[in-house]
Design an enzyme around this catalytic site. Structure first.
Site, PDB file in Angstrom:
ATOM      1  CE  LYS A  28      61.403 131.400  87.431  1.00  0.00           C
ATOM      2  NZ  LYS A  28      62.660 132.082  87.297  1.00  0.00           N
ATOM      3  NE  ARG A  49      65.898 129.307  85.860  1.00  0.00           N
ATOM      4  CZ  ARG A  49      66.471 128.275  85.230  1.00  0.00           C
ATOM      5  NH1 ARG A  49      66.433 127.077  85.767  1.00  0.00           N
ATOM      6  NH2 ARG A  49      67.068 128.459  84.074  1.00  0.00           N
ATOM      7  N   GLY A  69      64.119 142.962  91.395  1.00  0.00           N
ATOM      8  CA  GLY A  69      64.843 143.059  92.665  1.00  0.00           C
ATOM      9  C   GLY A  69      65.121 141.707  93.281  1.00  0.00           C
ATOM     10  CG  MET A  87      69.893 136.073  93.807  1.00  0.00           C
ATOM     11  SD  MET A  87      70.576 134.704  94.721  1.00  0.00           S
ATOM     12  CE  MET A  87      70.159 133.343  93.658  1.00  0.00           C
ATOM     13  NE  ARG A 118      56.836 134.961  82.674  1.00  0.00           N
ATOM     14  CZ  ARG A 118      57.823 135.718  83.062  1.00  0.00           C
ATOM     15  NH1 ARG A 118      58.095 135.859  84.324  1.00  0.00           N
ATOM     16  NH2 ARG A 118      58.563 136.369  82.186  1.00  0.00           N
ATOM     17  CG  HIS A 158      39.816 173.927  88.106  1.00  0.00           C
ATOM     18  ND1 HIS A 158      40.179 174.376  86.850  1.00  0.00           N
ATOM     19  CD2 HIS A 158      38.497 174.145  88.221  1.00  0.00           C
ATOM     20  CE1 HIS A 158      39.106 174.867  86.246  1.00  0.00           C
ATOM     21  NE2 HIS A 158      38.066 174.733  87.062  1.00  0.00           N
ATOM     22  NE  ARG A 162      31.942 168.881  90.233  1.00  0.00           N
ATOM     23  CZ  ARG A 162      32.573 167.761  89.862  1.00  0.00           C
ATOM     24  NH1 ARG A 162      32.587 167.392  88.589  1.00  0.00           N
ATOM     25  NH2 ARG A 162      33.199 167.007  90.749  1.00  0.00           N
ATOM     26  NE  ARG A 195      27.708 170.101  93.120  1.00  0.00           N
ATOM     27  CZ  ARG A 195      29.009 169.848  93.145  1.00  0.00           C
ATOM     28  NH1 ARG A 195      29.473 168.849  93.864  1.00  0.00           N
ATOM     29  NH2 ARG A 195      29.840 170.579  92.441  1.00  0.00           N
ATOM     30  CD  GLU A 200      29.870 167.192  98.961  1.00  0.00           C
ATOM     31  OE1 GLU A 200      30.792 166.986  98.176  1.00  0.00           O
ATOM     32  OE2 GLU A 200      29.006 168.062  98.781  1.00  0.00           O
ATOM     33  CB  SER A 211      25.028 161.436  95.041  1.00  0.00           C
ATOM     34  OG  SER A 211      26.115 161.271  94.179  1.00  0.00           O
ATOM     35  N   GLY A 239      29.865 162.006  97.676  1.00  0.00           N
ATOM     36  CA  GLY A 239      30.833 162.915  97.057  1.00  0.00           C
ATOM     37  C   GLY A 239      32.194 162.546  97.633  1.00  0.00           C
ATOM     38  CB  THR A 240      34.307 159.613  97.082  1.00  0.00           C
ATOM     39  OG1 THR A 240      34.185 159.688  95.660  1.00  0.00           O
ATOM     40  CG2 THR A 240      33.335 158.583  97.626  1.00  0.00           C
ATOM     41  CG  ASN A 241      36.016 164.256  94.128  1.00  0.00           C
ATOM     42  OD1 ASN A 241      36.506 163.150  93.949  1.00  0.00           O
ATOM     43  ND2 ASN A 241      35.373 164.920  93.182  1.00  0.00           N
ATOM     44  CG  ASP A 242      34.087 168.265  99.047  1.00  0.00           C
ATOM     45  OD1 ASP A 242      35.052 168.921  99.488  1.00  0.00           O
ATOM     46  OD2 ASP A 242      33.329 168.684  98.157  1.00  0.00           O
ATOM     47  CB  CYS A 282      28.635 161.988  91.787  1.00  0.00           C
ATOM     48  SG  CYS A 282      28.510 163.098  93.193  1.00  0.00           S
ATOM     49  CE1 TYR A 309      24.630 157.885  90.672  1.00  0.00           C
ATOM     50  CE2 TYR A 309      22.614 156.986  91.620  1.00  0.00           C
ATOM     51  CZ  TYR A 309      23.495 158.043  91.437  1.00  0.00           C
ATOM     52  OH  TYR A 309      23.243 159.252  92.033  1.00  0.00           O
TER      53      TYR A 309
HETATM   54  C1  PEP Z   1      32.741 165.391  95.579  1.00  0.00           C
HETATM   55  O1  PEP Z   1      33.047 166.119  96.504  1.00  0.00           O
HETATM   56  O2  PEP Z   1      33.022 164.189  95.538  1.00  0.00           O
HETATM   57  C2  PEP Z   1      32.015 165.932  94.436  1.00  0.00           C
HETATM   58  C3  PEP Z   1      31.588 165.144  93.470  1.00  0.00           C
HETATM   59  O3  PEP Z   1      31.856 167.260  94.374  1.00  0.00           O
HETATM   60  P1  PEP Z   1      32.987 168.322  93.950  1.00  0.00           P
HETATM   61  O4  PEP Z   1      34.136 167.544  93.401  1.00  0.00           O
HETATM   62  O5  PEP Z   1      32.356 169.199  92.946  1.00  0.00           O
HETATM   63  O6  PEP Z   1      33.260 168.984  95.244  1.00  0.00           O
HETATM   64 MG    MG Z   2      32.046 167.980  96.756  1.00  0.00          MG
END
Ligand code: PEP
Ligand code: MG
Length: 886
Positions: A21, A90, A99, A101, A334, A450, A570, A625, A757, A776, A778-781, A844, A864
């Site tokens: 402001k 202000r 939140g 004032m 603004r 899942h 997969r 895979r 992973e 690649s 596997g950022t989930n695992d 991935c 990628y």
């Molecule tokens: C992962 O683990 O990031 C992955 C892509 O494989 P999945 O989710 O199938 O375990």
């Molecule tokens: Mg995995």
């Protein structure tokens, strides 16, 4: 140290120091616009105050000096009994946040100066109205008294006078109200209203500083990832009055329509009003067009100023203004908030008008906004009955009859009904039902459960983890905590963008942006705007975008959406349905011949799968895979099978296959299957399975070449922890490749790489890179294994506590934990590239489609990202924005 700045000393780029402001008031002042003079007490003063718990040395003196200058400029002294200068106080942090004032107007009024104000303005009613407003605002915001107490007293008075409008209250009414308010303050604050104007100012400033730490503000900062240490500024500004009669008023306006993005000003004006009146709905406002009829001169000047602001800010501006006896004053501006559609359309219009270039138009829209435009949505104006709220796992709006198992879903869908599959949680067996359903609703599981992952992959709307639902497949019903029930066949509507679940059918509007990505032509403005941004993002981005897809249909869609290959195919779903029997045969086979027979039956089926996918992605890389999940996922449930065998036993009707199967299920049972016999470990323990898959991939490749295609398969090994595991499997693959090449009499091109992973893989990436052509991530695992979080359980069980406690601001399964998991990615990429300069790097995991994570992967230098087909456009856009330095 300087703590206080005159408006003339700042500019719009000093938001860190002056808050949003203050910086914009300074900018308008320097543009020569009519801004009431004033000064800003900086965020530095706030930080010093919060640190020491008191006003820092020197601040008071600086305020004195600036106040004096203001008094000189205005020719009045603060709170002077004869002719008082009044000021507003202000808050204004770098980012506006709830939140903080609220504004206090009319500071400087007291029992004596109110008389001076009445005399100077020749309007006693106005002076009393201003004083009662100060008491009300000061009492609730500075002294912390329930604002209801003041509102109720005002309502009571209006009721007694038989009126709805505060403007109908006269001098006596207001005098009485002032007394009531003063008593309320003494009673509830334990002190009288401060009569000393300077004390009013100091208390208001302290209250602004302290409001930085209100619970709401702290929570908001956590959610929005706003730094805790920024602090807020305080703006002190000479009052102008919109409540001086019918030739005065106050208003809010946008330089374009923030909802649609349409050109043309847009706003509301309220005569004889002050502060929040205009947005509080106390009386009916008029549009800017009607304001022209009321006060043409102020209206025309306002429009001119709005045009100046847009040209100056190169963006849509949101402003607040006041008219005092026919004279226009600017109180705030603004860059205005806008809907996703407006963001894209304003970008396009401003590019055409030459206000901004294509880079800027691309920077100003986000992947999240694009995603919202891609999904059908519920008609905003329609009525709805909310029954539950879960996680917004896969966006969109879906309506259908509730069904509780996949067979019913398929059966009802086949007879032409729209269904919503409602489950506690889903497993690979539910795939058919999920395909058949319009949407998926679960009561358990988080955003990487899942249900969520598969739904996002298919572009199905999904709400997961709606914990207040008690789902019973047996009773074919979901009981809602606290009453209602959803029975099989009841129509429900689920909103995957908000996580809401409604009873009955809410009308849905479909997305023209989605039709555009599917290949339809359109000259709708929003489609042209999206098209312009997408083309530009594609031109500027370095990061490539692939898709996670495992059917030819998904691969084709991904390609239409702009995917430049498949980053993860997969293969596990290829072992379900009718093929399950073949997997069972493989597992119960007693000798090599038996195994061989089961595998040879699977081979042609797998080969056809791959031919279809390679054809859909002809000319582009396809990373396939090898099978990853534990084998028991393909076998019957232990309890069900035990019961079946026991019954057979009772009836003396023993089935040998079932018995063997039961033994296998027992043998393969694991306490922690995610840490068990899966991924590369399967390839080592049951090599035949991997070899069959490799043969299927390479034969499919040979078939495609013979058919004149241009296949580029990449074979990917999951869950590798040690280079030795990879080497063993590589040996098997090479053996199969040699055999296929011999049999087919041709070179069969393929690459071999691995997923990274597991933390061990990341820290030994230099070893693994020597045996891999690509990594690649596997950022989930990798997230699961680094935090030790079970990805199927934790989000719905205790993540809400973690989020509330500020341990993280967003689930690390949703947006990459850059400091932890990200460090492993960065480190592994560096180690890998050093050991093998040709190493190709991608990601991935689900994070490949998350905007913040995409920027990180770009910065780390991955080649990628790969994400579900529906997120491909989002990833293309964010990769472009990342290249443009946002
Ligand atoms: C992962 O683990 O990031 C992955 C892509 O494989 P999945 O989710 O199938 O375990
Ligand atoms: Mg995995």
């Amino acid at each position: 140290m300087t703590y206080v700045y005159d408006f003339a000393e700042g500019n719009k780029d000093l938001k860190d120091l002056l808050g949003g402001k203050g910086a914009n008031l300074a900018e308008m002042t320097n543009l020569g616009l009519p801004v009431p003079p004033g000064f800003t007490i900086s965020t530095e003063a706030c930080r010093a105050f919060l640190e020491a718990g008191d006003v820092p040395d020197g601040l008071s003196g600086e305020i004195d000096a600036h106040l004096h200058a203001l008094e000189e400029a205005m020719g009045r002294r603060l709170g002077d009994p004869a002719d008082p200068l009044l000021v507003s106080v202000r808050s204004g942090a770098k980012f506006s946040m709830p939140g903080m004032m609220e504004t206090v107007l009319n500071v400087g009024l007291n029992d004596r100066s109110v008389l001076g104000l009445a005399e100077q303005s020749h309007d006693e009613r106005f002076a009393l109205d201003s004083y009662r407003r100060l008491l009300q605002m000061f009492g609730s915001t500075v002294l912390g008294i329930e604002s209801e107490i003041f509102a109720k007293a005002l309502d009571r008075l209006k009721k007694d006078r038989g009126t709805q409008a505060d403007t109908d209250l006269g001098v006596d009414d207001l005098s009485g109200l002032i007394d009531t308010y003063k008593h309320a303050i003494s009673e509830h604050a334990g002190r009288d209203f401060p009569q000393d104007p300077r004390e009013q100012l100091d208390l208001a400033m302290r209250a602004v500083f302290e409001s930085w730490n209100t619970e709401r503000a702290v929570l908001y900062r956590r959610q929005e990832r706003i730094e805790e240490g920024l602090g807020t500024a305080v703006n002190v500004q000479a009052m102008v009055f919109g409540n001086l009669g019918e030739d005065s008023g106050s208003g809010v306006a946008f330089t374009r329509d923030p909802a649609s993005g349409n050109q043309g000003v847009y706003g509301d004006y309220l005569q004889n009003a002050q502060g929040e009146d205009v947005v509080a709905g106390i009386r009916n406002t008029v549009s800017l067009a009607d304001m022209e009829k009321v006060d043409k001169r102020s209206h025309d000047e306002l429009l001119e100023i709005m045009a100046t602001l847009e040209t100056h800010y190169h963006d849509m501006c949101d402003i607040e203004f006041t008219v005092e006896r026919g004279r226009l004053w600017m109180l705030q501006t603004r860059v205005g908030k806008r809907t996703p559609a407006a963001a894209f359309r304003i970008g396009r219009h401003m590019t055409e008008e030459g206000l901004i270039d294509a880079d800027e138009a691309t920077r100003r829209v986000t992947g999240a906004q694009l995603a919202q435009l891609m999904f059908p949505s519920f008609d905003e104006s329609a009525e709805r009955t909310l029954v539950a709220t879960g996680m917004n796992a896969s966006p969109g709006a879906a309506v259908g009859k509730a069904v509780f198992d996949s067979d019913t879903a398929v059966e009802w869908a086949e007879r032409g009904e729209d269904v919503i599959l409602v489950r506690k949680e889903t497993n690979p067996d539910d795939l058919r039902g999920m395909v058949a359903a319009k949407g998926i609703l679960t009561s358990r599981g988080g955003k990487t459960s899942h249900a969520a992952v598969v739904a996002r992959g298919m572009g199905r709307t999904c709400v997961c983890g709606a914990e207040s639902l008690d789902v019973s497949v047996k009773k074919r019903r979901a009981k809602v905590r606290g009453g209602d029930a959803i029975n099989e066949g009841d129509v429900i509507s689920i909103d995957g963008t908000t996580g809401e679940v409604f009873l009955g059918s809410v009308p849905v509007v479909d997305s023209s942006v989605m039709r555009y990505f599917e290949g339809d032509e359109s000259d709708e403005d929003i489609v042209l705007a999206v098209d312009g941004v997408m083309r530009h993002a594609d031109d500027v981005r370095r990061l490539r975008v692939r898709a996670n897809a495992d059917t030819p249909e998904d691969a084709r869609r991904a390609r239409r959406f702009g995917a430049e290959g498949i980053g993860l195919c997969r293969t596990e779903h290829m072992f379900l349905g009718e093929r399950r029997q073949l997997v069972e045969n493989l597992i119960v086979a007693e000798d090599e011949d038996g195994q061989e027979a089961a595998l040879s039956a699977l081979l042609p089926l797998q080969r056809d799968d791959f031919v279809g996918i390679l054809e859909a992605m002809d000319g582009l890389p396809v990373t396939i895979r090898l099978i990853d999940p534990p084998l028991h996922e393909f076998l019957p449930d232990y309890t069900d099978l035990s019961v079946k065998v026991a019954l057979e036993d009772d009836h003396h009707d023993m089935d040998e296959h079932d018995q063997k199967l039961l033994e296998a299920v027992k043998r393969l049972h694991e306490q922690n299957p995610m840490l068990g016999l899966r991924g590369v470990r399967l390839g080592i323990v049951i090599p035949g399975l991997f070899k069959m898959q490799v043969r299927a991939i390479l034969e499919a490749t040979a078939d495609r070449i013979e058919a004149g295609g241009d296949p580029h398969p990449e074979i990917m090994i999951p869950l590798v922890a040690s280079v030795t595991e990879l080497d063993l499997v590589r040996g098997q693959i090479s053996g199969v490749a040699e055999a296929v090449e011999r049999e087919r009499g041709m070179k069969v091109p393929h690459k071999i790489g691995t997923m990274i992973e597991l933390p061990r893989a990341a820290v030994t990436a230099h070893e693994i890179a020597k045996s891999a052509e690509f990594f690649s991530f596997g950022t989930n695992d990798l997230t699961q294994m680094t935090w030790g979080f079970s990805r199927d359980d934790v989000e719905s069980s205790f993540f809400s506590h973690y989020l509330e406690s500020g341990i993280f601001q967003v689930s690390p399964f949703e947006s990459l934990d850059v400091d932890g998991v990200g460090r492993l990615v960065r480190h592994a990429a560096k180690l890998g590239r050093k050991a093998n300069p040709d190493l190709h790097l991608g990601v991935c995991g689900e994070h490949g489609g998350d905007p913040a994570s995409i920027h990180f992967f770009d910065e780390v230098g991955l080649d990628y990202v790969s994400c579900s087909p529906f997120r491909v456009p989002v990833a293309r856009l964010e990769a472009g924005r990342s290249a443009l330095g946002t």
